[in-house]
Scaffold this motif. Structure first.
Motif: not given
Length: 250
Positions: A56-85
């Motif tokens: 019910n707040q002014k902004g919004e929150l979207h959750a994505l799963k990632v292990d920040i110690s895993n390089t490929q997971e980070i690369v993949n999640v930012f690709k997803t973020i750009e595609e979706k948002f």
């Protein structure tokens, strides 16, 4: 100097380590100020619960799963973020771990995990976020959640954790230099909290001598500093912000 969060309303912020503690507090305040937040965490279900709480707040929150110690997971999640948002405007490198060990007889795998998360994870997230910022030509902001242990070592063993935070101090300075050579309007700030009541000490039952008597802050205090930094006008860059509880001796 006029402080305002208006320029970030509807913009996209990525916060790592968003499931609890300082990360969750930062997410809450950003959403309250109208920011579209992507919360990254291994325990994605906790971020999803927080998203429901903030619906019910002014902004919004979207959750994505990632292990920040895993390089490929980070690369993949930012690709997803750009595609979706689309464009990323803010990155808060908050994810970090403190594992119980020592330098004299420590666990090398714990050392490696600490650097993979606290240093390489932040570097990779920064690289991916800034790549998107440059591609979309936005006036972005990178905030590195550092620590007072990234500036001064107390007479208590935190094994390799301070070294990982000293690295963040150096990396923030280097990033500022590299962005300056590109003449990009992407700002970068290191925020260095002192003692904060979070899960980082509870994870491995890590305690400090006399900790129960020490002055301590709460995660919201640090989230407030993030909002302050983001509220500054474009021509102002808060390069380093050290935040301690009143009365601290560390």
């Amino acid at each position: 100097m006029v402080l305002s969060m208006d320029k970030w309303v509807g913009k996209v912020a990525v916060v790592t380590g968003a499931s609890s503690g300082i990360g969750a507090a930062i997410v809450e305040e950003l959403v309250e100020h109208g920011v579209k937040v992507i919360g990254l965490a291994r325990r994605v279900e906790l971020v999803e619960e927080l998203a429901n709480k903030l619906s019910n707040q002014k902004g919004e929150l979207h959750a994505l799963k990632v292990d920040i110690s895993n390089t490929q997971e980070i690369v993949n999640v930012f690709k997803t973020i750009e595609e979706k948002f689309g464009a990323v405007h803010i990155l808060v490198n908050n994810a970090g771990i403190l594992l119980k060990s020592s330098l004299l007889d420590g666990d090398v795998e714990k050392w490696r995990k600490t650097f993979d998360t606290n240093v390489l994870g932040a570097c990779t997230a920064t690289k991916e976020a800034i790549s998107i910022m440059r591609k979309h030509d936005v006036d972005g902001y990178v905030i590195n959640m550092n620590s007072t242990l990234g500036h001064k070592i107390p007479p208590i063993s935190f094994n390799v954790y301070p070294a990982s935070k000293f690295a963040i101090t150096a990396l923030t300075e280097t990033l500022k230099f590299e962005l300056g050579t590109l003449n990009k309007k992407i700002r970068v700030t290191s925020i260095s909290p002192g003692l904060v009541e979070t899960e980082i000490f509870k994870t491995e039952n890590f305690t400090l001598p006399g900790m129960s008597e020490m002055p301590i802050m709460v995660p919201r205090d640090i989230a407030d500093t993030v909002i302050f930094v983001l509220s500054t006008p474009q021509h102002v860059q808060v390069e380093e912000l050290i935040v301690n509880p009143t009365g601290t001796m560390m």
